[in-house]
Design an enzyme around this catalytic site. Structure first.
Site, mmCIF file in Angstrom:
data_model
loop_
_atom_site.group_PDB
_atom_site.id
_atom_site.type_symbol
_atom_site.label_atom_id
_atom_site.label_comp_id
_atom_site.label_asym_id
_atom_site.label_seq_id
_atom_site.Cartn_x
_atom_site.Cartn_y
_atom_site.Cartn_z
ATOM 1 N N ARG A 171 0.735 -1.224 0.011
ATOM 2 C CA ARG A 171 -0.113 0.072 0.004
ATOM 3 C C ARG A 171 1.010 1.170 -0.107
ATOM 4 O O ARG A 171 2.159 1.264 0.604
ATOM 5 C CB ARG A 171 -0.889 -0.042 1.117
ATOM 6 C CG ARG A 171 -1.737 -1.025 1.383
ATOM 7 C CD ARG A 171 -2.418 -1.099 2.774
ATOM 8 N NE ARG A 171 -3.529 -2.230 2.914
ATOM 9 C CZ ARG A 171 -3.307 -3.548 3.450
ATOM 10 N NH1 ARG A 171 -1.847 -3.599 3.901
ATOM 11 N NH2 ARG A 171 -4.052 -4.466 3.460
ATOM 12 N N LYS A 196 -2.592 -3.073 7.699
ATOM 13 C CA LYS A 196 -3.880 -2.773 8.698
ATOM 14 C C LYS A 196 -3.923 -3.700 9.909
ATOM 15 O O LYS A 196 -3.279 -4.801 9.899
ATOM 16 C CB LYS A 196 -4.998 -3.130 7.477
ATOM 17 C CG LYS A 196 -5.121 -2.172 6.433
ATOM 18 C CD LYS A 196 -6.443 -2.330 5.758
ATOM 19 C CE LYS A 196 -6.589 -1.315 4.561
ATOM 20 N NZ LYS A 196 -7.853 -1.659 3.840
ATOM 21 N N HIS A 264 -2.575 2.322 -6.155
ATOM 22 C CA HIS A 264 -3.310 1.217 -5.372
ATOM 23 C C HIS A 264 -3.340 0.116 -6.389
ATOM 24 O O HIS A 264 -3.343 -1.003 -6.105
ATOM 25 C CB HIS A 264 -4.583 1.402 -4.537
ATOM 26 C CG HIS A 264 -4.922 0.337 -3.743
ATOM 27 N ND1 HIS A 264 -4.235 0.025 -2.321
ATOM 28 C CD2 HIS A 264 -5.928 -0.432 -3.788
ATOM 29 C CE1 HIS A 264 -4.663 -0.745 -1.828
ATOM 30 N NE2 HIS A 264 -5.844 -1.273 -2.624
ATOM 31 N N ARG A 267 -0.788 -2.572 -6.469
ATOM 32 C CA ARG A 267 -0.682 -3.593 -5.749
ATOM 33 C C ARG A 267 -1.889 -4.744 -6.311
ATOM 34 O O ARG A 267 -1.388 -5.906 -5.985
ATOM 35 C CB ARG A 267 -1.489 -2.895 -4.329
ATOM 36 C CG ARG A 267 -1.757 -4.065 -3.250
ATOM 37 C CD ARG A 267 -2.091 -3.397 -1.955
ATOM 38 N NE ARG A 267 -2.715 -4.197 -0.790
ATOM 39 C CZ ARG A 267 -2.218 -4.937 -0.139
ATOM 40 N NH1 ARG A 267 -0.735 -4.907 -0.044
ATOM 41 N NH2 ARG A 267 -3.211 -5.818 0.722
ATOM 42 N N HIS A 290 -3.335 -9.966 3.875
ATOM 43 C CA HIS A 290 -4.551 -10.214 4.144
ATOM 44 C C HIS A 290 -5.052 -11.168 5.409
ATOM 45 O O HIS A 290 -4.446 -12.156 5.292
ATOM 46 C CB HIS A 290 -5.334 -10.812 2.601
ATOM 47 C CG HIS A 290 -5.568 -9.939 1.585
ATOM 48 N ND1 HIS A 290 -5.550 -10.319 0.270
ATOM 49 C CD2 HIS A 290 -5.455 -8.500 1.602
ATOM 50 C CE1 HIS A 290 -5.902 -9.237 -0.573
ATOM 51 N NE2 HIS A 290 -5.519 -8.176 0.152
ATOM 52 N N TYR A 299 -8.767 -12.205 -6.505
ATOM 53 C CA TYR A 299 -7.694 -12.315 -7.861
ATOM 54 C C TYR A 299 -7.840 -13.317 -8.686
ATOM 55 O O TYR A 299 -7.434 -13.307 -9.872
ATOM 56 C CB TYR A 299 -6.359 -12.052 -7.137
ATOM 57 C CG TYR A 299 -6.249 -10.891 -6.642
ATOM 58 C CD1 TYR A 299 -6.208 -9.471 -7.366
ATOM 59 C CD2 TYR A 299 -6.132 -10.786 -4.966
ATOM 60 C CE1 TYR A 299 -6.157 -8.370 -6.517
ATOM 61 C CE2 TYR A 299 -5.915 -9.534 -4.538
ATOM 62 C CZ TYR A 299 -5.821 -8.326 -5.156
ATOM 63 O OH TYR A 299 -5.711 -7.186 -4.731
#
Length: 320
Positions: A171, A196, A264, A267, A290, A299
């Site tokens: 990110r 995150k 972004h 990514r 994730h 994806y």
């Protein structure tokens, strides 16, 4: 915005305001959500409490919230939709209020069962839009902007940031949080970033990215302290992410890329291109940071969509 101010702005009874402030502290300290996320969640719950004040005819106490019915919640969602909110925003508002309700239950303040009984609005699932490999490489090449009237070190800096986004799946906030001491140069072939939820992960750095960072450091006119930011702005302070976004926007026009080609999106490109080359989904999940594999699985849909599009475009019988 402080907890006290957030609580003071909550249009509710005293016990609800106290619980609201405790919940905000919980989000910020225990769950370690970003300040912007905490602010957004707080705003959504304050909006709901304001609705309840009108809906119930007075400030909502904890007992009022516990006694809510699914019909009350559907009235709130309907009112917000009439104000122009789209399904995605409604879903976030409901998620914030569910979080508050779960906190009330966990802290012994009461079980607001209505929140679990109401379905979230359906949101169309949009697939990430990756940048084609050749375009991604061009975005990370300082020579793509050779005609711009900008200092060489600025072009090298932007290219190094973009190389990290595409080469490591970062990110933009993660790339700009790196310190000079963490730079992947002089034999360092991996970096550690905090994503995150405060989750830390280590990432390998391929030689092309190492070279881009080394070229930037060779050109950079500022003396960078080991504990200071790796990427700096024109005056030597931390680089603003908007600078990188603007750089990508300029190249997007030059390369004929759509508006979806953002920092972004690089990514997304990292993940999609790894998958297309046989990358393992679990490994990609770890590289992206994730928490859930289901987040990474989107994806696979991108890759299938790409294959189907290629089949439709090039198969001799596709248009028969």
């Amino acid at each position: 915005m402080t907890d006290a101010l957030n609580a003071a702005l909550a249009p509710a009874a005293a016990d609800t305001c106290a619980a609201f402030a405790d919940w905000l502290r919980h989000l910020a300290t225990e769950r370690r959500l970003s300040p912007k996320t905490v602010e957004a969640y707080g705003r959504d719950v304050r909006t709901f409490l304001a609705f309840l004040q009108n809906h119930l005819g007075g400030p909502a106490s904890l007992a009022d919230i516990v006694a809510l019915t699914p019909r009350d919640l559907r009235a709130f969602l309907s009112a917000r939709r009439n104000e122009g909110l789209v399904s995605r925003s409604l879903m976030r508002a409901l998620a914030a209020n569910r979080s508050f309700a779960r906190f009330l239950a966990r802290t012994g303040r009461g079980e607001a069962a209505a929140f679990a009984a109401v379905r979230s609005p359906k949101v169309p699932r949009s697939l990430p839009k990756p940048v084609p490999p050749a375009a991604a490489r061009a975005l990370a090449d300082a020579d793509t902007r050779a005609g711009e009237e900008r200092e060489a070190w600025v072009l090298a800096r932007d290219a190094a940031v973009i190389a990290l986004l595409y080469g490591c799946g970062l990110r933009i906030s993660e790339a700009l949080s790196l310190t000079r001491g963490e730079a992947p140069v002089d034999g360092v072939d991996r970096i550690e970033v905090t994503g995150k939820g405060g989750k830390t992960r280590q990432l390998p750095v391929i030689p092309a990215v190492q070279t881009a960072v080394r070229d930037y450091l060779a050109e950079c006119p500022w003396r960078l302290a080991p504990e200071g930011p790796l990427f700096v702005g024109a005056k030597g302070g931390p680089l603003n992410p908007r600078i990188v976004q603007a750089a990508v926007a300029r190249m997007r026009g030059a390369l004929g890329l759509p508006d979806t080609a953002t920092p972004h999106a690089l990514r997304h490109s990292f993940a999609t291109h790894l998958l297309a080359r046989g990358g393992d989904l679990r490994t990609i999940q770890e590289l992206l940071g994730h928490a859930s594999l289901s987040t990474t699985q989107i994806y696979t849909e991108v890759d299938v969509a790409r294959l189907m599009a290629a089949h439709a475009a090039f198969h001799p019988r596709a248009r028969a």
